[in-house]
Design an enzyme around this catalytic site. Structure first.
Site, mmCIF file in Angstrom:
data_model
loop_
_atom_site.group_PDB
_atom_site.id
_atom_site.type_symbol
_atom_site.label_atom_id
_atom_site.label_comp_id
_atom_site.label_asym_id
_atom_site.label_seq_id
_atom_site.Cartn_x
_atom_site.Cartn_y
_atom_site.Cartn_z
ATOM 1 N N PHE A 32 14.103 -49.084 -19.557
ATOM 2 C CA PHE A 32 14.716 -50.362 -19.930
ATOM 3 C C PHE A 32 16.202 -50.197 -20.227
ATOM 4 O O PHE A 32 17.037 -50.982 -19.759
ATOM 5 C CB PHE A 32 13.976 -50.920 -21.155
ATOM 6 C CG PHE A 32 14.545 -52.183 -21.714
ATOM 7 C CD1 PHE A 32 14.088 -53.420 -21.289
ATOM 8 C CD2 PHE A 32 15.543 -52.148 -22.694
ATOM 9 C CE1 PHE A 32 14.605 -54.598 -21.818
ATOM 10 C CE2 PHE A 32 16.064 -53.311 -23.220
ATOM 11 C CZ PHE A 32 15.599 -54.538 -22.781
ATOM 12 N N ASP A 33 16.565 -49.175 -21.003
ATOM 13 C CA ASP A 33 17.962 -48.948 -21.371
ATOM 14 C C ASP A 33 18.837 -48.747 -20.135
ATOM 15 O O ASP A 33 19.909 -49.356 -19.999
ATOM 16 C CB ASP A 33 18.086 -47.694 -22.240
ATOM 17 C CG ASP A 33 17.362 -47.808 -23.549
ATOM 18 O OD1 ASP A 33 16.186 -48.200 -23.540
ATOM 19 O OD2 ASP A 33 17.965 -47.480 -24.584
ATOM 20 N N THR A 34 18.378 -47.866 -19.252
ATOM 21 C CA THR A 34 19.161 -47.550 -18.059
ATOM 22 C C THR A 34 19.337 -48.782 -17.186
ATOM 23 O O THR A 34 20.442 -49.062 -16.700
ATOM 24 C CB THR A 34 18.474 -46.432 -17.251
ATOM 25 O OG1 THR A 34 18.331 -45.273 -18.075
ATOM 26 C CG2 THR A 34 19.284 -46.081 -16.019
#
Length: 387
Positions: A189-191
């Site tokens: 999700f972060d990437t």
């Protein structure tokens, strides 16, 4: 922003799964730090990812005892799912999250959110890989982290240094436009959030952090790495197809322009047809005096510079001198690929048919140049003229 803001200005989300040991001391430490150092109203949201131990009971008690804390229960696991839910429900203008182990030193929290409060940046991330960071962790996680971020830079051509440090913040108006575009609900999700934001021209602020590894981490490194590789492949495919938001689409609050990829393909095909014709004519003119390989290299060089210039203006709509040298230097990478394809094709032809005539040479070069043209478009769109 006025200091006496009536509602929480910052909402710090802590996603947890079976964290009965660390949850209470970490939340109380974070709460005390914010009370002492943060000049605006704040909120701490504990996002419970379907915990099976006593984490829900502890979270509920903390929400009762601390006026600035609340508890959110999710029926399914997934850090991305927890952040998406908590951020979507929050009214705070600045949304943040950090890992429950508080591996990142809390003194970096105010530098993290200050650029968002001032309107200077859209997203802020902590980085363990920038000069000035102080990191204590084992060699296994150090190597894994550096390899992962190097892979992102080489495959997706990102510029941010640390994709998965559990210490990030985003403006709520930006999150409202980003979250519907993110498909992953777990560790990638972060990437995905950062890649989409950077491609859309949003400003990402990086804060070097002091970070100490938690030896009791619950992360399955192998499973997470495989999921991340699948995520990179999916994002890479979206970049090649042109389905990620073009530059400015999120900054302006709008959607991607329909038909943009089709328009670019038509313009690129027109420029490519003229460039290919010029290349064949130059090769024919230079061949008698310079030989096949030298003529091929010279014709490619001249046409590559002209092709990059024309595509920069006509296909990708860039004006002015800003970035011209950078675009041309990156275009030389595509030139080398084209040189390898066409030169290799000529060498193979002369090895197989030593007496091949000029007509056969031109046919082989045309086929090789078409293959190089496809590679050129992918490089132009994904790396050279990206948002």
């Amino acid at each position: 922003m006025a200091t006496h803001h009536p509602e929480p200005v910052l909402d710090v989300v802590i996603p947890v799964f079976d964290e009965e040991r660390d949850l209470e001391p970490s939340v109380r430490r974070l709460h005390a730090h914010l009370c002492e150092t943060f000049p605006y109203p704040f909120r701490i949201t504990i996002a419970d990812n379907a915990s099976t131990d006593s984490t829900p009971r502890i979270a509920a008690r903390l929400a009762d005892e601390l006026p600035e804390a609340q508890w959110l229960r999710l029926a399914e696991k997934g850090r991305g799912r927890a952040l998406r839910t908590a951020w979507s429900l929050s009214p705070a203008p600045v949304l943040a999250y950090m890992d429950v182990d508080l591996s990142t030193e809390l003194t970096a929290l105010l530098p993290l959110v200050a650029p968002l409060l001032s309107g200077h940046s859209d997203i802020a991330i902590g980085t363990r890989l920038a000069p000035g960071s102080r990191v204590v962790r084992g060699p296994k996680r150090e190597i894994t982290s550096r390899c992962y971020n190097a892979l992102l830079r080489s495959v997706l051509a990102v510029r941010f240094s640390d994709a998965q440090c559990g210490f990030k913040a985003v403006r709520r108006d930006v999150a409202e436009r980003l979250l519907p575009l993110i498909q992953d609900s777990e560790w990638f999700f972060d990437t995905e959030l950062l890649v989409i934001a950077e491609r859309a021209g949003l400003r990402i602020h990086e804060v070097p952090v002091d970070w100490v590894d938690d030896p009791d981490t619950r992360v399955d490194i192998l499973a997470t790495a495989l999921a991340d590789l699948r995520g990179i492949a999916r994002i890479g495919g979206a970049l090649a197809r042109g389905t990620l938001p073009p530059g400015g689409s999120l900054r302006d609050g709008g959607a991607a322009a329909p038909g943009r990829l089709t328009t670019q393909l038509v313009c690129f095909a027109g420029v490519g047809a003229v460039s290919t014709l010029a290349y064949l004519l130059l090769y024919t003119a230079l061949r008698p005096a310079a030989g096949s390989q030298a003529a091929n290299a010279l014709a490619l060089l001249v046409c590559a510079v002209a092709n990059t210039t024309a595509n920069r203006r006509l296909t990708f709509g860039l004006r002015g001198r800003g970035g011209v040298l950078r675009h041309q230097s990156r275009g030389l990478v595509v030139l080398l690929i084209g040189l390898a394809l066409t030169g290799g094709s000529l060498a193979a032809l002369h090895h197989a048919v030593p007496a091949a005539g000029q007509a056969i040479e031109l046919a082989v070069l045309l086929a090789a140049n078409l293959a190089a043209t496809l590679v050129r478009f992918l490089f132009f769109r994904a790396r050279i003229f990206r948002a």
